[in-house]
Design a protein around this motif. Sequence first.
Motif, mmCIF file in Angstrom:
data_model
loop_
_atom_site.group_PDB
_atom_site.id
_atom_site.type_symbol
_atom_site.label_atom_id
_atom_site.label_comp_id
_atom_site.label_asym_id
_atom_site.label_seq_id
_atom_site.Cartn_x
_atom_site.Cartn_y
_atom_site.Cartn_z
ATOM 1 N N THR A 181 -7.089 7.704 1.822
ATOM 2 C CA THR A 181 -7.881 7.260 0.659
ATOM 3 C C THR A 181 -7.505 5.827 0.260
ATOM 4 O O THR A 181 -8.380 4.975 0.118
ATOM 5 C CB THR A 181 -7.669 8.185 -0.556
ATOM 6 N N PHE A 182 -6.215 5.573 0.129
ATOM 7 C CA PHE A 182 -5.810 4.253 -0.358
ATOM 8 C C PHE A 182 -6.109 3.164 0.667
ATOM 9 O O PHE A 182 -6.542 2.075 0.318
ATOM 10 C CB PHE A 182 -4.312 4.256 -0.736
ATOM 11 N N LEU A 207 -11.984 -1.385 2.589
ATOM 12 C CA LEU A 207 -13.371 -1.618 2.181
ATOM 13 C C LEU A 207 -13.460 -2.812 1.219
ATOM 14 O O LEU A 207 -14.325 -3.679 1.363
ATOM 15 C CB LEU A 207 -13.914 -0.345 1.518
ATOM 16 N N GLY A 208 -12.554 -2.827 0.260
ATOM 17 C CA GLY A 208 -12.522 -3.941 -0.705
ATOM 18 C C GLY A 208 -12.234 -5.252 0.004
ATOM 19 O O GLY A 208 -12.894 -6.261 -0.232
ATOM 20 N N ASN A 209 -11.237 -5.235 0.909
ATOM 21 C CA ASN A 209 -10.886 -6.445 1.663
ATOM 22 C C ASN A 209 -12.084 -6.946 2.462
ATOM 23 O O ASN A 209 -12.392 -8.133 2.486
ATOM 24 C CB ASN A 209 -9.749 -6.149 2.642
ATOM 25 N N LEU A 262 -15.372 -6.348 2.112
ATOM 26 C CA LEU A 262 -16.505 -6.848 1.312
ATOM 27 C C LEU A 262 -16.206 -8.180 0.642
ATOM 28 O O LEU A 262 -17.112 -8.973 0.406
ATOM 29 C CB LEU A 262 -16.889 -5.810 0.256
ATOM 30 N N LEU A 266 0.824 -1.207 0.000
ATOM 31 C CA LEU A 266 0.000 0.000 0.000
ATOM 32 C C LEU A 266 0.863 1.265 0.000
ATOM 33 O O LEU A 266 0.630 2.198 -0.780
ATOM 34 C CB LEU A 266 -0.887 -0.032 1.254
ATOM 35 N N ILE A 281 -9.909 2.542 0.712
ATOM 36 C CA ILE A 281 -10.376 1.727 -0.422
ATOM 37 C C ILE A 281 -9.964 0.265 -0.229
ATOM 38 O O ILE A 281 -10.762 -0.657 -0.410
ATOM 39 C CB ILE A 281 -9.791 2.264 -1.748
ATOM 40 N N THR A 282 -8.707 0.081 0.181
ATOM 41 C CA THR A 282 -8.220 -1.296 0.344
ATOM 42 C C THR A 282 -9.002 -2.018 1.430
ATOM 43 O O THR A 282 -9.416 -3.165 1.250
ATOM 44 C CB THR A 282 -6.712 -1.284 0.696
ATOM 45 N N ALA A 300 -5.776 -10.517 2.112
ATOM 46 C CA ALA A 300 -7.191 -10.690 2.441
ATOM 47 C C ALA A 300 -7.971 -10.943 1.150
ATOM 48 O O ALA A 300 -7.592 -10.438 0.103
ATOM 49 C CB ALA A 300 -7.717 -9.440 3.120
#
Lengths: 571, 399
Positions: A279-280, A286-288, A290, A254, A283-284, A366
Amino acid sequence: MNKIKINKYLVLLTVIFIVGTFFRFYKLGSIPPGPEWDEASVGYNAFSIAQTGKDEWETRFPLIFQAFGDYKNPLYIYLTAIFIKFFGLNIITIRLTNVLAGSLFILVIYLIGSKIFNKKIGLLAILFLALSPYGFFFSRISGDGIMLSSFLVATGVLMEINYLKSQRFLFFLLSIVFLMLSMFSYNLGRIVSPILLSIFFLINILNSQKLNKKLFLIPLLIILLAFYLIFKQSSLSLSSRMQYVGIFGANKGLALEIDEFRGHDKNNLKSRLLHNKLTFTGITLLGNYLSHFSTDFLLNYKDHGNVSESHTPLLFMILLPFYYTGILFGFKELFKKSPKEKRSQIFILLFVLLIAPLPSTITEGAPSSKRSLAMHGFIELFTAFGLVTTFSLLKHKLKSNKLIVFIIGVLFAINVGTFLYFFYWIYPKQYGYMYAVRENKICEVIKAKYQQYDQFIFSRRIDGVPYIFPLFCLQFPPEKYWQTRQSRFVDGWHYIDAFDKFQFVDVVDEKIFDKLAPNNKIALFTNEEEKKTILPLLIEKKLISPDQQLIMTKSLINNPKLPLYLFTFRL
Amino acid sequence: MKKNIYRLIGALLIGIVINFLIKFVIFNSVPNSVSSEEIKNMQLLGLKTSLYSLSFRWLPKLLTILIILLSSLLTYVKTRKILLSIITLIILSFSPWLFILGQTLNLHLFLLTIIVLLLISLCHKKYWIFIISFIFILFKQWLDLKLPNLQQIIDTWPLVVRLLDFKTLFFTGDSASQYLKIPKTGYFLFFDLIPLFVGIYVLLKNQNNRSLGKIISGLFIIGLCFLFISQSSSLNIYRGIIIFYSVSLVIAVGYEYLLHNTSYLLKALIALIFVLNVFFTYELFYYHFDKKNSFEWGYAETNAINQLNQKQIKCINITQESGKLKQYVDFFNNDVNFKTNMISNSKLDDICYAKNNCYCLLREQELGLIGLQKEDIETIFSHYEGLPIYFLIPKNNEN
């Protein structure tokens, strides 16, 4: 009539429990093969505790086990030490704690399901759980107390639900104890349990008629004690562990990505505003997070190449739609005009499911099936709830309800059958090589020929932590090991260079001859690359004859990916 | 009714203007070079272009605008909801998957255009799904479609699962289609995830959206079939094109529901988050898209041709290993001022070292064959991030 009904449920519960337990125990010693590195380490530390009360680094009853330098949680090792004391050190005893936790899990989930929903949903949930590939896999490996931790979390939840139903303080106390214990079993407990505890406190306070001092003081004392112990552990382990597996840190993907994007923009203000940790990371994360609810993770077709990640689906494909509908109906229940107590219980279930992925979310790689194991059991509960609710809604709309149930049943049976075939027949053959196959072969040789040789040598090219396997398979006396051990501590990891007859080198090359004593009979294990270096030297020094050369250049393992050679000679 | 049609026409006109502005003005020069796949496609379509012109991308851009307008019209025809129609227009204009496809020359966009054209003309007929499926036969040769056997179906299934994964769709995109994705973004905007759930719920629950729901589910099934019959070597963004289209329509339904059934404050919040999300995503596209994947976007090749032209070199020997550069040189031969000869590795020492009259362009692994180190070479052509790829060996008399 009522009595017959109760008995029917009891019989079904017993049958499912027996089936689930049978499959968890069946061929426990050989599927998955092993022990692998962590299992051997857990096993030897438990053995050392059972024999001497000290771990492999001579610490008396430690709060955390240093092991390779990876700091293992204590509860699993202490429980395993009890089994080792009675049944000796072997692959089955080291896996016993997890497999028992995995089996008892079935009962815990039945109790939660039948208390919150009904017995039918409880039974369906444990049917899915008893045959769950996710549960199968993690019940049968012992590298960490993952299943134990997850079982303790679920039991803590059960106790809280009992407390909400009966308002008996003892249940709340037990809930705290189980959740606290899970924190000493595996790192997922350290994230999930404190969050659960906070929410349980809140729910209990909101639900209580008048404020009860008892409700605060005793639990608070237990929690303080647990956190004191964790704090003592953490000074040693947690931060280093987090640096190792977490997404945060200067050299992590990251951070490097942020640098790269800023580099494209010459690090201007706009770039700093848009490409930053907030921000990064957001996003990471949240993606991880979900991804733990997504098809790819739940059906798991990935080839991880990792002994502690499940190669099997978390949920059978046929059950997947019902899992999603179960979550949906769960949320719907929250907003129904049902009793407050019932809504609190469903809220707890949903809450566990939603926070269970957090330990995996904050780590690299993840979603991880291992770190999100607290979802186990709750996935099945919501699947059963979704299935039953969907059918009760469609009861009047569908003409051939029974036919659909039959088709789903057949597809489920096909899913289960395919999985069992894969797990018991294909998996050991296809993935067996991942379970320290070379190290265990070396162990076999050492066990059979320990007396015949004066020195055994192998390198870290074969295995990063080679010393643990001779210790494990010879059940090497801890005191003798401590006396003869030569070790180094580099970058947070312990390196054992020698003990007793064993020498471990970084690479097998001509320099090893300096380390050999004259007239000693040597057993030297090499991989393919090292064989190419050492064989000409052995021939040149006339340590092996051409006849021996033919025999010795045949790999001990019938797997072209992992060749292992044994050279025996006398100096 | 009439008022609605005027509104729709107005919205479509504004949509056209905005899309022209976005695609032909703001983002016209991104990506700033040509990919090797685009060269192949241009050869297939018989197009010829200059190294310094990106006008060949007008075609996909125009097709994308057509798809967006037709889709907006389709949702209106099926639901008579002007808001849904406008939202469809906006969603498809900013959906990363369609945007990327519109910014690069690819054949799959033709397929999607025909599907949408057929949809709009056949959407009232019950057999539309069969007619559209029939299109695959027409495109069979062009897109290399093939009926799969059981093993191929089993092999493709994990891809389907991965493609429909939340993380892939909204956060990371597919690792196999790296160069055709906006960095740090999925096929859709992050925020589209919530409207997707809402859209699914609305389509299942609400009777008014039944007919649109049927079209979306029909498209989804066709999309799944397309995944199975397309070649595994094809990029997933192409293979999933019809699925992405149907998902975009679901997202539009979700947004419409959210904007229709929430308070003004929430509407404003949704709009704000959407705008921020678009800004964040398209900043990544504008500044980072071709830099992040400079290897695939021919950064080094374009740069090499430009620099070699400037050096006024007459001839260059190129090895088999540098085949990609040769592909660029051959295609853009009108802009290339030097001649190229292909040489084999066995003659390297002889041609590029002992008696070379031409310059030689070698890869790193070939330098050792003529006894050179990369530190000995003055002129190196690199990828954007600085990774060297081509090494220029001067002529003998210049040594």
